[in-house]
Write a protein that holds these residues in place. Structure first.
Motif, PDB file in Angstrom:
ATOM      1  N   TYR A  94     -15.937  27.819 -73.238  1.00 38.75           N
ATOM      2  CA  TYR A  94     -14.490  27.611 -73.162  1.00 38.75           C
ATOM      3  C   TYR A  94     -13.762  28.930 -72.883  1.00 38.75           C
ATOM      4  N   LEU A  95     -14.100  29.979 -73.632  1.00 40.03           N
ATOM      5  CA  LEU A  95     -13.434  31.276 -73.457  1.00 40.03           C
ATOM      6  C   LEU A  95     -13.736  31.879 -72.089  1.00 40.03           C
ATOM      7  N   ALA A  96     -14.982  31.714 -71.608  1.00 41.37           N
ATOM      8  CA  ALA A  96     -15.339  32.235 -70.282  1.00 41.37           C
ATOM      9  C   ALA A  96     -14.579  31.504 -69.185  1.00 41.37           C
ATOM     10  N   GLN A  97     -14.378  30.192 -69.342  1.00 35.27           N
ATOM     11  CA  GLN A  97     -13.628  29.430 -68.343  1.00 35.27           C
ATOM     12  C   GLN A  97     -12.156  29.853 -68.321  1.00 35.27           C
ATOM     13  N   LEU A  98     -11.617  30.229 -69.489  1.00 37.20           N
ATOM     14  CA  LEU A  98     -10.244  30.737 -69.520  1.00 37.20           C
ATOM     15  C   LEU A  98     -10.099  32.009 -68.687  1.00 37.20           C
ATOM     16  N   LYS A  99     -11.192  32.753 -68.559  1.00 36.05           N
ATOM     17  CA  LYS A  99     -11.183  33.987 -67.774  1.00 36.05           C
ATOM     18  C   LYS A  99     -11.550  33.751 -66.304  1.00 36.05           C
ATOM     19  N   GLY A 100     -11.699  32.489 -65.896  1.00 33.96           N
ATOM     20  CA  GLY A 100     -11.882  32.186 -64.485  1.00 33.96           C
ATOM     21  C   GLY A 100     -13.287  31.819 -64.055  1.00 33.96           C
ATOM     22  N   LEU A 101     -14.259  31.785 -64.976  1.00 34.37           N
ATOM     23  CA  LEU A 101     -15.619  31.412 -64.595  1.00 34.37           C
ATOM     24  C   LEU A 101     -15.748  29.884 -64.544  1.00 34.37           C
ATOM     25  N   SER A 102     -16.591  29.400 -63.637  1.00 38.55           N
ATOM     26  CA  SER A 102     -16.928  27.981 -63.656  1.00 38.55           C
ATOM     27  C   SER A 102     -17.846  27.710 -64.843  1.00 38.55           C
ATOM     28  N   ARG A 103     -18.027  26.437 -65.181  1.00 36.95           N
ATOM     29  CA  ARG A 103     -18.886  26.104 -66.325  1.00 36.95           C
ATOM     30  C   ARG A 103     -20.312  26.592 -66.094  1.00 36.95           C
ATOM     31  N   SER A 104     -20.826  26.403 -64.898  1.00 38.13           N
ATOM     32  CA  SER A 104     -22.210  26.820 -64.626  1.00 38.13           C
ATOM     33  C   SER A 104     -22.342  28.338 -64.672  1.00 38.13           C
ATOM     34  N   GLU A 105     -21.352  29.063 -64.118  1.00 42.60           N
ATOM     35  CA  GLU A 105     -21.375  30.534 -64.193  1.00 42.60           C
ATOM     36  C   GLU A 105     -21.316  30.990 -65.646  1.00 42.60           C
ATOM     37  N   ALA A 106     -20.456  30.328 -66.417  1.00 41.13           N
ATOM     38  CA  ALA A 106     -20.291  30.702 -67.819  1.00 41.13           C
ATOM     39  C   ALA A 106     -21.600  30.527 -68.588  1.00 41.13           C
ATOM     40  N   ILE A 107     -22.257  29.385 -68.410  1.00 35.54           N
ATOM     41  CA  ILE A 107     -23.508  29.136 -69.119  1.00 35.54           C
ATOM     42  C   ILE A 107     -24.561  30.159 -68.735  1.00 35.54           C
ATOM     43  N   LYS A 109     -24.169  33.267 -67.597  1.00 33.70           N
ATOM     44  CA  LYS A 109     -23.882  34.613 -68.099  1.00 33.70           C
ATOM     45  C   LYS A 109     -23.964  34.681 -69.626  1.00 33.70           C
ATOM     46  N   ILE A 110     -23.553  33.624 -70.282  1.00 28.95           N
ATOM     47  CA  ILE A 110     -23.648  33.605 -71.741  1.00 28.95           C
ATOM     48  C   ILE A 110     -25.103  33.645 -72.177  1.00 28.95           C
ATOM     49  N   LYS A 111     -25.932  32.859 -71.519  1.00 29.42           N
ATOM     50  CA  LYS A 111     -27.360  32.869 -71.860  1.00 29.42           C
ATOM     51  C   LYS A 111     -27.959  34.248 -71.624  1.00 29.42           C
ATOM     52  N   TYR A 112     -27.541  34.921 -70.560  1.00 30.99           N
ATOM     53  CA  TYR A 112     -28.031  36.278 -70.282  1.00 30.99           C
ATOM     54  C   TYR A 112     -27.692  37.213 -71.448  1.00 30.99           C
ATOM     55  N   TRP A 113     -26.441  37.188 -71.895  1.00 32.75           N
ATOM     56  CA  TRP A 113     -26.022  38.094 -72.954  1.00 32.75           C
ATOM     57  C   TRP A 113     -26.609  37.701 -74.305  1.00 32.75           C
ATOM     58  N   PHE A 114     -26.705  36.394 -74.561  1.00 35.11           N
ATOM     59  CA  PHE A 114     -27.310  35.958 -75.824  1.00 35.11           C
ATOM     60  C   PHE A 114     -28.765  36.423 -75.918  1.00 35.11           C
ATOM     61  N   GLU A 115     -29.468  36.340 -74.807  1.00 36.60           N
ATOM     62  CA  GLU A 115     -30.857  36.790 -74.809  1.00 36.60           C
ATOM     63  C   GLU A 115     -30.936  38.309 -74.971  1.00 36.60           C
ATOM     64  N   THR A 143     -15.826  39.030 -74.827  1.00 36.93           N
ATOM     65  CA  THR A 143     -14.995  40.063 -74.198  1.00 36.93           C
ATOM     66  C   THR A 143     -15.525  40.468 -72.824  1.00 36.93           C
ATOM     67  N   ILE A 144     -16.843  40.507 -72.668  1.00 35.88           N
ATOM     68  CA  ILE A 144     -17.430  41.090 -71.453  1.00 35.88           C
ATOM     69  C   ILE A 144     -18.076  40.074 -70.522  1.00 35.88           C
ATOM     70  N   VAL A 145     -18.134  38.804 -70.910  1.00 37.71           N
ATOM     71  CA  VAL A 145     -18.934  37.820 -70.164  1.00 37.71           C
ATOM     72  C   VAL A 145     -18.432  37.628 -68.726  1.00 37.71           C
ATOM     73  N   HIS A 146     -17.148  37.846 -68.489  1.00 39.76           N
ATOM     74  CA  HIS A 146     -16.587  37.644 -67.137  1.00 39.76           C
ATOM     75  C   HIS A 146     -16.599  38.929 -66.306  1.00 39.76           C
ATOM     76  N   ASN A 147     -17.324  39.942 -66.798  1.00 39.39           N
ATOM     77  CA  ASN A 147     -17.486  41.206 -66.075  1.00 39.39           C
ATOM     78  C   ASN A 147     -16.136  41.844 -65.728  1.00 39.39           C
ATOM     79  N   PRO A 148     -15.315  42.137 -66.728  1.00 37.75           N
ATOM     80  CA  PRO A 148     -13.974  42.687 -66.464  1.00 37.75           C
ATOM     81  C   PRO A 148     -14.012  44.117 -65.949  1.00 37.75           C
ATOM     82  N   GLU A 149     -12.985  44.467 -65.183  1.00 36.07           N
ATOM     83  CA  GLU A 149     -12.857  45.845 -64.691  1.00 36.07           C
ATOM     84  C   GLU A 149     -12.413  46.784 -65.810  1.00 36.07           C
ATOM     85  N   LEU A 150     -11.552  46.272 -66.691  1.00 38.52           N
ATOM     86  CA  LEU A 150     -11.037  47.052 -67.814  1.00 38.52           C
ATOM     87  C   LEU A 150     -11.423  46.348 -69.107  1.00 38.52           C
TER      88      LEU A 150
END
Length: 310
Positions: A94-107, A109-115, A143-150
């Motif tokens: 949900y939080l990743a989608q608020l930052k502009g990621l699609s559901r599949s992108e969010a899942i 990237k989240i799995k990458y960071w969780f691992e 905070t970082i899942v959407h690969n922010p510039e700042l």
């Protein structure tokens, strides 16, 4: 990346920020330092467009800060911002989608960071089932899942044990190495010199100091030296000199003694030339003030008036 110009923020009769101007260089880790209540969080809320300034402007990559920049910023607040009853995996999506990621992108990237952060088994857990440190780990991923510039981190190590502190610190450095600009807000000095390239010190709503960390430390050098030596001659038997002041003497183990001196105007070479006929010098160190020393000097009641290292 971020140009903050003359920001003023008032709450009733309280001035939280008094014409604060900062320049955050692109691709650097920028320490936003100050005691509790100095105005750091008020400034961070303005950058995140949670509140608006009463005066002043902010530019993001030379553009006036606007809602379109929110997706380019990751913000880790000091207080917890997670839904306690919601499952962690579902909440992260949900939080990743608020930052502009699609559901599949969010899942993905989240799995990458969780691992990467050894959180694979947390997907079905609820936030209320986690310790404070574990909650902070979840919030860091959000905070970082959407690969922010700042990336803005407000006391990011709160609740962490030393092992997880080191893990997150290493990830912060890696994110910066990969191009992220990071604002690290803290009143704790332990990790500032390890992480930060530049710092700004805010105290009582005003910017007191800003600049590159090593340059600031050099600026506050006091020409103090520690000289480790061995000698049969007692210090009181040495000839008088106006090269330096003797600040401290100490006898250490194995017949080694330590002198702390402060030069008046002489070079270190001149000071050592004075000692060589009288002692066997083993080691010499210049005392360079730490960021903690500089911080304390500026936030105590006898602190100097605001200055800049720009």
């Amino acid at each position: 990346m971020l140009s903050i110009q003359g920001i003023v923020k008032k709450y009733a009769d309280h001035v939280a920020l008094d014409h604060v101007s900062l320049e955050v260089p692109k691709g650097k880790i920028y320490g936003l330092l100050g005691p509790n209540g100095a105005g750091k969080t008020s400034l961070i809320r303005i950058i995140n467009q949670i509140t608006a300034p009463d005066e002043g402007r902010i530019f993001f990559n030379e553009e006036p800060l606007s809602p379109k920049h929110i997706a380019k910023i990751g913000y880790l607040p000091e207080e917890r911002g997670l839904y306690k009853k919601m499952k962690i995996g579902e909440q992260m999506i949900y939080l990743a989608q608020l930052k502009g990621l699609s559901r599949s992108e969010a899942i993905q990237k989240i799995k990458y960071w969780f691992e990467k952060l050894h959180m694979e088994t947390w997907w079905e857990k609820k936030v209320e089932d986690l310790s404070k440190g574990m909650q902070q780990k979840v919030q860091f991923v959000a905070t970082i899942v959407h690969n922010p510039e700042l990336i803005i981190l407000d006391e990011p190590f709160s609740g962490f044990d030393p092992v997880n502190t080191q893990i997150i610190q290493d990830e912060i450095l890696e994110l910066n190495k990969n191009g992220a600009t990071i604002i690290y807000s803290t009143h704790r000095m332990e990790s500032v010199e390890e992480l930060c390239d530049h710092i700004a010190l805010i105290n009582k709503s005003q910017k007191i100091l800003e600049g590159e960390v090593n340059a600031i430390k050099q600026q506050y050098r006091k020409q103090q030296y520690q000289i480790y030596y061995q000698s049969d001659q007692e210090a009181q038997n040495w000839p008088s000199t106006d090269l330096f002041s003797l600040l401290n003497t100490e006898t250490l183990a194995s017949n080694t003694k330590l002198l702390t001196v402060q030069s008046h105007s002489a070079s270190l070479n001149d000071i050592l030339a004075f000692f060589i006929p009288w002692v066997q010098i083993q080691e010499v160190k210049e005392i360079i003030p730490s960021m903690r020393d500089i911080f304390i000097e500026h936030v105590t009641p006898t602190s100097k008036q605001p200055i800049s290292n720009e």
